[in-house]
Write a protein that holds these residues in place. Structure first.
Motif, PDB file in Angstrom:
ATOM      1  N   GLN A 202      -0.646   5.208  -2.117  1.00 49.99           N
ATOM      2  CA  GLN A 202      -0.769   3.843  -2.636  1.00 49.99           C
ATOM      3  C   GLN A 202       0.560   3.143  -2.919  1.00 49.99           C
ATOM      4  O   GLN A 202       0.646   1.922  -2.806  1.00 49.99           O
ATOM      5  CB  GLN A 202      -1.662   3.805  -3.881  1.00 49.99           C
ATOM      6  N   VAL A 203       1.592   3.880  -3.299  1.00 43.91           N
ATOM      7  CA  VAL A 203       2.932   3.299  -3.411  1.00 43.91           C
ATOM      8  C   VAL A 203       3.941   4.368  -3.003  1.00 43.91           C
ATOM      9  O   VAL A 203       3.839   5.528  -3.413  1.00 43.91           O
ATOM     10  CB  VAL A 203       3.223   2.741  -4.819  1.00 43.91           C
TER      11      VAL A 203
ATOM     12  N   ARG B 176       2.515   4.432   7.175  1.00 42.47           N
ATOM     13  CA  ARG B 176       1.240   3.793   6.839  1.00 42.47           C
ATOM     14  C   ARG B 176       0.241   4.835   6.330  1.00 42.47           C
ATOM     15  O   ARG B 176      -0.475   4.593   5.348  1.00 42.47           O
ATOM     16  CB  ARG B 176       0.674   3.057   8.046  1.00 42.47           C
TER      17      ARG B 176
ATOM     18  N   THR C 190      -1.743  -8.193  -9.288  1.00 44.61           N
ATOM     19  CA  THR C 190      -1.719  -7.874  -7.860  1.00 44.61           C
ATOM     20  C   THR C 190      -1.143  -9.101  -7.171  1.00 44.61           C
ATOM     21  O   THR C 190      -1.498 -10.234  -7.500  1.00 44.61           O
ATOM     22  CB  THR C 190      -3.140  -7.572  -7.353  1.00 44.61           C
TER      23      THR C 190
ATOM     24  N   GLY D 161       0.456  -5.565   1.467  1.00 40.98           N
ATOM     25  CA  GLY D 161       1.498  -4.792   0.805  1.00 40.98           C
ATOM     26  C   GLY D 161       2.726  -5.629   0.515  1.00 40.98           C
ATOM     27  O   GLY D 161       2.879  -6.745   1.018  1.00 40.98           O
ATOM     28  N   SER D 162       3.585  -5.060  -0.314  1.00 35.25           N
ATOM     29  CA  SER D 162       4.873  -5.672  -0.622  1.00 35.25           C
ATOM     30  C   SER D 162       5.947  -4.595  -0.578  1.00 35.25           C
ATOM     31  O   SER D 162       5.682  -3.415  -0.846  1.00 35.25           O
ATOM     32  CB  SER D 162       4.857  -6.328  -2.012  1.00 35.25           C
TER      33      SER D 162
ATOM     34  N   PHE E  44       7.381   0.422  -1.731  1.00 37.55           N
ATOM     35  CA  PHE E  44       6.448  -0.155  -0.757  1.00 37.55           C
ATOM     36  C   PHE E  44       5.049   0.174  -1.262  1.00 37.55           C
ATOM     37  O   PHE E  44       4.649   1.341  -1.299  1.00 37.55           O
ATOM     38  CB  PHE E  44       6.711   0.468   0.613  1.00 37.55           C
ATOM     39  N   TRP E  45       4.304  -0.864  -1.690  1.00 34.09           N
ATOM     40  CA  TRP E  45       2.990  -0.578  -2.257  1.00 34.09           C
ATOM     41  C   TRP E  45       1.866  -1.257  -1.491  1.00 34.09           C
ATOM     42  O   TRP E  45       2.037  -2.302  -0.888  1.00 34.09           O
ATOM     43  CB  TRP E  45       2.935  -0.949  -3.730  1.00 34.09           C
ATOM     44  N   ASP E  46       0.703  -0.601  -1.555  1.00 32.84           N
ATOM     45  CA  ASP E  46      -0.527  -1.137  -0.972  1.00 32.84           C
ATOM     46  C   ASP E  46      -1.124  -2.088  -1.996  1.00 32.84           C
ATOM     47  O   ASP E  46      -1.703  -1.660  -2.998  1.00 32.84           O
ATOM     48  CB  ASP E  46      -1.485   0.005  -0.644  1.00 32.84           C
ATOM     49  N   ASN E  47      -0.985  -3.370  -1.737  1.00 36.33           N
ATOM     50  CA  ASN E  47      -1.394  -4.407  -2.681  1.00 36.33           C
ATOM     51  C   ASN E  47      -2.911  -4.530  -2.795  1.00 36.33           C
ATOM     52  O   ASN E  47      -3.424  -5.155  -3.719  1.00 36.33           O
ATOM     53  CB  ASN E  47      -0.801  -5.737  -2.209  1.00 36.33           C
TER      54      ASN E  47
ATOM     55  N   THR F 275       6.685  -9.690   1.551  1.00 38.05           N
ATOM     56  CA  THR F 275       5.255  -9.635   1.283  1.00 38.05           C
ATOM     57  C   THR F 275       4.516  -9.697   2.609  1.00 38.05           C
ATOM     58  O   THR F 275       4.715 -10.622   3.397  1.00 38.05           O
ATOM     59  CB  THR F 275       4.843 -10.817   0.382  1.00 38.05           C
TER      60      THR F 275
ATOM     61  N   LEU G  61       1.178   5.747   2.874  1.00 31.91           N
ATOM     62  CA  LEU G  61       0.853   4.646   1.968  1.00 31.91           C
ATOM     63  C   LEU G  61      -0.627   4.660   1.617  1.00 31.91           C
ATOM     64  O   LEU G  61      -0.998   4.469   0.449  1.00 31.91           O
ATOM     65  CB  LEU G  61       1.234   3.314   2.619  1.00 31.91           C
TER      66      LEU G  61
END
Length: 290
Positions: free
Chosen positions: A41-42, A34, A98, A109-110, A245-248, A270, A37
């Motif tokens: 950001q990704v 976390r 997004t 995130g996704s 794994f990205w911070d949406n 998601t 991330l």
């Protein structure tokens, strides 16, 4: 082997090495991921041979999962869904967006897992909305911070669109009825880092509240173009069983549609987030959490 973080650009993106997600994710590892991330950001992981259940359980470490109203689920883990694109089912993700901003609490995130890749092409690009916001003039930033925008399910999933046709008219009509347009701030304050970022996207943002249509269209068109500048981006070339794994809350992404008629199969989890806000208009629940 200890976890190693390899940044890909100064702005966005890092590869996480030395982690086997199939072995399970401890509380300490989840906390460390976390933090990375939030910084990058990704995150990208290569060579992760996860079952759908393992994929789901990894995602659930970071929050409750969202079930998409249209995309087909995965039988073993129905919270996940499959993106299976080929000549007979071309992608609809080749636009900057997004994820799921058409709900009141868009995803935090996704997590996307590459299951079958084309021989060439099929990359995904992510862009930092923090960098995009900071590149605007202070005067424009101050103006945008006062605005809210309408995000609309029907814009991203029109009745005659590819996904709607695949899901069927009844399922699309039900999803449309269950997802009326929602308002989100044009500039969002990240709930964990306190950073500000643009929060409008071509996929779902229909108009800016309080402006005439021509004014709204002009500003949104400018912002949609602005966020695509290469210096805000990282481009990921997928390898078998890789994960992103990205911070949406602070990114947009674009699936490059250059591989048809070859097939590309991805599975996505998601993770639900919180109601977006700007620091100048902080909701009561955000203040109570501080």
């Amino acid at each position: 082997m200890p976890m190693h973080v390899r940044p890909l650009t100064p702005t966005i993106g890092a590869v996480i090495e030395g982690v086997d997600l199939a072995q399970g994710v401890s509380a300490d590892l989840a906390a460390a991921l976390r933090q990375e991330l939030l910084k990058h950001q990704v995150l990208f992981f290569e060579g992760q041979d996860l079952t759908p259940v393992q994929h789901r359980d990894f995602a659930a470490r970071f929050g409750a999962l969202h079930t998409h109203p249209l995309y087909p689920g995965v039988p073993e883990a129905p919270e996940l869904f499959t993106l299976d694109n080929h000549a007979g089912n071309p992608t609809d993700n080749d636009a900057w967006h997004t994820d799921v901003t058409f709900i009141e609490t868009p995803p935090m995130g996704s997590i996307l897992h590459a299951r079958l890749l084309p021989p060439n092409g099929g990359d995904t690009i992510w862009a930092s909305m923090k960098a995009a916001y900071e590149a605007l003039s202070p005067t424009l930033r101050s103006f945008l911070e006062t605005l809210d925008a309408v995000h609309d399910f029907a814009r991203g999933f029109p009745q005659r669109g590819i996904v709607a046709n695949a899901a069927g008219a009844d399922k699309h009509a039900q999803a449309l009825a269950e997802h009326p347009p929602v308002l989100h701030p044009v500039v969002r304050t990240h709930p964990e880092t306190g950073e500000d970022a643009l929060f409008v996207n071509f996929g779902f943002t229909e108009r800016i509240k309080g402006l005439r249509r021509k004014e709204s269209d002009a500003i949104l068109h400018m912002l949609f173009e602005h966020v695509t500048r290469p210096e805000f981006q990282v481009r990921w070339r997928w390898t078998p069983n890789a994960i992103a794994f990205w911070d949406n809350r602070i990114t947009q992404h674009y699936a490059v549609n250059d591989y048809l008629p070859a097939r590309r199969v991805m599975i996505r989890a998601t993770i639900l987030g919180e109601r977006p806000y700007h620091r100048s208009r902080r909701p009561a629940e955000a203040l109570a959490a501080e």
